[in-house]
Write a protein that holds these residues in place. Structure first.
Motif, PDB file in Angstrom:
ATOM      1  N   ALA A 113       0.847  -1.274   0.018  1.00  0.00           N
ATOM      2  CA  ALA A 113      -0.011   0.023  -0.068  1.00  0.00           C
ATOM      3  C   ALA A 113       0.774   1.192  -0.073  1.00  0.00           C
ATOM      4  O   ALA A 113       1.889   1.082   0.497  1.00  0.00           O
ATOM      5  N   LEU A 114       0.184   2.172  -0.726  1.00  0.00           N
ATOM      6  CA  LEU A 114       0.856   3.634  -0.530  1.00  0.00           C
ATOM      7  C   LEU A 114       1.039   3.921   0.974  1.00  0.00           C
ATOM      8  O   LEU A 114       0.289   4.029   1.849  1.00  0.00           O
ATOM      9  N   GLY A 115       2.269   4.418   1.401  1.00  0.00           N
ATOM     10  CA  GLY A 115       2.619   5.047   2.704  1.00  0.00           C
ATOM     11  C   GLY A 115       3.139   3.822   3.531  1.00  0.00           C
ATOM     12  O   GLY A 115       3.550   4.145   4.756  1.00  0.00           O
ATOM     13  N   ALA A 116       3.441   2.599   2.961  1.00  0.00           N
ATOM     14  CA  ALA A 116       4.059   1.567   3.729  1.00  0.00           C
ATOM     15  C   ALA A 116       5.464   2.007   4.182  1.00  0.00           C
ATOM     16  O   ALA A 116       6.241   2.557   3.507  1.00  0.00           O
ATOM     17  N   ASN A 117       5.798   1.890   5.632  1.00  0.00           N
ATOM     18  CA  ASN A 117       6.975   2.279   6.169  1.00  0.00           C
ATOM     19  C   ASN A 117       7.179   1.492   7.606  1.00  0.00           C
ATOM     20  O   ASN A 117       6.399   1.818   8.406  1.00  0.00           O
ATOM     21  N   ALA A 118       8.271   0.693   7.550  1.00  0.00           N
ATOM     22  CA  ALA A 118       8.296   0.135   8.716  1.00  0.00           C
ATOM     23  C   ALA A 118       8.710   0.888  10.179  1.00  0.00           C
ATOM     24  O   ALA A 118       8.582   0.430  11.116  1.00  0.00           O
ATOM     25  N   LYS A 119       9.009   2.345   9.716  1.00  0.00           N
ATOM     26  CA  LYS A 119       9.184   2.945  10.955  1.00  0.00           C
ATOM     27  C   LYS A 119       8.364   4.008  10.989  1.00  0.00           C
ATOM     28  O   LYS A 119       8.421   4.742  11.949  1.00  0.00           O
ATOM     29  N   THR A 127       2.669  -1.721   9.481  1.00  0.00           N
ATOM     30  CA  THR A 127       2.643  -3.187   9.360  1.00  0.00           C
ATOM     31  C   THR A 127       3.002  -3.433   7.797  1.00  0.00           C
ATOM     32  O   THR A 127       3.751  -4.447   7.444  1.00  0.00           O
ATOM     33  N   LYS A 128       2.526  -2.651   7.067  1.00  0.00           N
ATOM     34  CA  LYS A 128       2.808  -2.926   5.571  1.00  0.00           C
ATOM     35  C   LYS A 128       4.240  -2.601   5.306  1.00  0.00           C
ATOM     36  O   LYS A 128       4.876  -3.633   4.516  1.00  0.00           O
TER      37      LYS A 128
END
Length: 221
Positions: A113-119, A127-128
């Protein structure tokens, strides 16, 4: 030589469109579906494996193919429990990537998804992002991660807020220019076609496929 594809999430909007495209594509001799419930009316080249996808390891001996298409995903409305949400949106794709690596499947494609970022401080974006990170850790030769914006199309289940959001987005889309283009609605047909195109490409080096790129790749048939 014709190929075998695995699909996870074939009953969902994007996954079902992908399934129909693969059925119609002569490149594929066999399609394997891994899901919780059986789908009716499918042709003989589609084989279904029914069970708990949260325990995907049980399918290891059958989890063999040339490509894995992972279209698994839930929503906050459908899965308000964050622990269960993470088991689905993080756990299933990562487990699938690990099985693909163990079984020497060279191509793995997953919808993020757009905006996925582990931080990210936002749970859903985080989560994504963690899913993307741990899928990439498997070092599968051809890994493609798709980051669509809000996905369009008609769904069987009623999602009132999502319908309102889509209606608003459709009205204001002409205003999305420059860097805002990435926020335009992404059609599920485009995601499915872009996935197939990249699975059959030998020249695409990017791992992260942004919403801007999905439409462009769709045209590269």
């Amino acid at each position: 030589m014709k190929k075998t594809a695995i699909i996870l999430g074939a009953s969902g909007l994007t996954g079902n469109i992908l399934l129909q495209k693969l059925i119609a594509d002569n490149t594929y001799k066999s399609i394997k579906l891994f899901s919780r419930s059986k789908m009716e009316g499918l042709p003989s080249e589609v084989t279904q494996f029914i069970g708990d996808l949260l325990k995907l390891e049980q399918f290891k001996s059958d989890f063999t193919a040339d490509e894995v298409y992972c279209c698994i995903g839930t929503t906050k409305a459908k899965t308000p429990d964050k622990e269960v949400y993470k088991q689905i949106d993080y756990g299933i794709p990562v487990a699938a990537a690990k099985l693909a690596k163990e079984n020497n499947i060279p191509t793995f494609l997953v919808v993020s998804a757009l905006g996925a970022n582990a931080k990210s401080p936002v749970f859903y974006n985080k989560t994504k992002g963690e899913m993307e990170r741990d899928v990439q850790k498997q070092n599968i030769k051809n890994t493609f991660i798709f980051r669509p914006s809000l996905i369009g199309g008609k769904r069987e289940e009623r999602r009132t807020l999502e319908k309102i959001g889509l209606a608003i987005f459709k009205v204001i889309q002409p205003l999305f220019i420059g860097k805002l283009k990435q926020y335009k609605i992404t059609e599920p047909e485009d995601i499915a076609q872009a996935m197939i195109n990249l699975a059959n490409s030998t020249s695409h080096a990017e791992v992260i496929i942004t919403s801007n790129d999905i439409k462009r790749i769709t045209k590269n048939t």
